[in-house]
Design an enzyme around this catalytic site. Sequence first.
Site, short mmCIF file in Angstrom:
data_model
loop_
_atom_site.label_atom_id
_atom_site.label_comp_id
_atom_site.label_asym_id
_atom_site.label_seq_id
_atom_site.Cartn_x
_atom_site.Cartn_y
_atom_site.Cartn_z
N GLY A 172 0.92 -1.16 0.12
CA GLY A 172 -0.02 -0.09 -0.09
C GLY A 172 0.79 1.20 -0.19
CB THR A 173 4.00 1.93 1.65
OG1 THR A 173 3.66 1.70 2.90
CG2 THR A 173 5.07 3.08 1.65
CB SER A 201 -2.57 -3.13 1.50
OG SER A 201 -1.43 -3.88 1.72
CB ALA A 202 -2.75 -8.55 -0.60
CG HIS A 203 -0.78 -6.77 4.86
ND1 HIS A 203 -0.50 -6.05 6.17
CD2 HIS A 203 0.07 -5.57 4.12
CE1 HIS A 203 -0.17 -5.13 6.36
NE2 HIS A 203 0.09 -4.56 4.95
CD GLN A 255 -6.66 -0.31 7.99
OE1 GLN A 255 -7.09 -1.18 8.48
NE2 GLN A 255 -5.23 -0.53 8.34
CB CYS A 314 6.00 4.10 14.97
SG CYS A 314 7.18 5.06 13.78
CG ASN A 321 -4.32 3.91 9.73
OD1 ASN A 321 -4.50 5.14 9.23
ND2 ASN A 321 -3.02 4.14 10.48
CB THR A 363 9.89 -10.07 -12.17
OG1 THR A 363 10.89 -9.89 -13.24
CG2 THR A 363 9.33 -11.26 -12.46
N1 PLP Z 1 -2.53 3.14 4.33
C1 PLP Z 1 -3.32 2.90 5.55
C2 PLP Z 1 -4.50 3.59 5.71
C3 PLP Z 1 -2.50 1.61 6.18
O1 PLP Z 1 -3.24 1.48 7.39
C4 PLP Z 1 -1.26 1.12 5.84
C5 PLP Z 1 -0.65 0.16 6.75
O2 PLP Z 1 -0.87 0.17 7.75
C6 PLP Z 1 -0.71 1.50 4.46
C7 PLP Z 1 -1.47 2.37 3.86
C8 PLP Z 1 0.46 0.94 3.94
O3 PLP Z 1 0.17 -0.39 3.58
P1 PLP Z 1 1.18 -1.43 3.18
O4 PLP Z 1 1.49 -2.06 4.74
O5 PLP Z 1 0.63 -2.46 2.48
O6 PLP Z 1 2.49 -0.79 2.74
#
Ligand code: PLP
Length: 400
Positions: free
Chosen positions: A100-101, A217-219, A197, A343, A169, A255
């Site tokens: 997600g980042t 984001s998958a996780h 989220q 954090c 989050n 890849t």
């Molecule tokens: N955006 C939000 C609102 C999140 O809560 C998070 C992760 O905690 C992210 C982005 C980042 O996602 P990732 O952990 O897949 O990089």
Amino acid sequence: MVSRKQASKSYYLIAPIVGLVLLSDLVQFMLKNIYLDYNATAPILDAVKTAMTNLGEEYGNPSSVHRFGRSQRAKVEEARLKVARLVNANSHQVVFTSGGTEANNLALTGVDVNSRIVSAIEHDSILNCVNGITVAPVQNSGVIDVEKFEKLLVKAAPPVLVSFMLANNETGVIQPIEEVGRIVKRHGALLHCDAVQGVGRIPVDILRLGIDMMTISAHKLGGPQGVAALIVGKNVRLKPQILGGGQERGLRAGTENVPGIIGFGEAAKIVKFSLKSWNRIVHLRDKLETCLVGVLGNNIRFFGNKCARLPNTTCLAHNEISAETQLIKLDLKGIAVSAGSACSSGKIKTSHVLEAMGVESKLARNAIRISLGPETQETEIDYFLEVYTGMKKIGVEHAA
Ligand code: PLP
């Protein structure tokens, strides 16, 4: 005065009792494994593990033209379709990233705009990604101040990119993205939404919400870590930020993470049809809050609970016990939660989200986030309540 003989006698009496107490704590710790930190990451779903391990002995680069490559490509494309369907997008709009980042970074830096407006409660991957962003305030409730935002939008030099999250989050507060989408369109700007989220916990339709780019984001859905997607609308001209290959329609070189993408697709397929399971979770979350107030009264404060929230999240502060102490004490009893702002380095810092909501910093330092998931059981919430309400402050604490 206690004689040396008496002291050693009482030592022999007390030592076994202390030993027993420590042992019983240790046994409890070993027996209990209660995970209430789904917003940090959700456990990987069994079907996802199976889909990923079924890949087993297969290999090949999805960009290769031979049969090994084609077979991997087919799997990646199948997963792309499942991810797209989860949010009512087309599969060609899905750009897979490493998380997600990265997807948030790509959205913020990949468009050629003169102004960027983000909310004060965004994830650090939005707030710390580019210089010169305009920060839109939130109200004390945790909801974006739409009126103030529109004023900022009118003043901003076009073209403008707006980036607001779907659900926070830390507090779980759901943002009025549909309304924001209409305002953004009226002013000819672009809207990115970090839906990390929200997706899989509440219904999300990218078209209905009027979003141009969306991060998933998958996780957070029961998929693997290290894979995510940016869904990119057809009106967006996006420049890749990772260069050196034509993968992902030229928008993200490198890849593809095939096992991760397969797991992501499987998780997306499952959660699309399991939204109803969150009804039980709302009930558990509400029970947790009601019981805490019942026992701790004014000693407990909730944040963001006056408006629409994710079904699984509660953010609360104990008046007398710091977040660090709460986390340690809960961990010793086998319960996992996060500090209000966990954090990435593992250290606890004061939450910028609570600060933006006007929460006093002393109180914000005592805030923890509890986030439930489809696997959470009522007995686990009962155990949490027993441990939490029995918690005493130790040493010097941040009294609010
Ligand atoms: N955006 C939000 C609102 C999140 O809560 C998070 C992760 O905690 C992210 C982005 C980042 O996602 P990732 O952990 O897949 O990089």
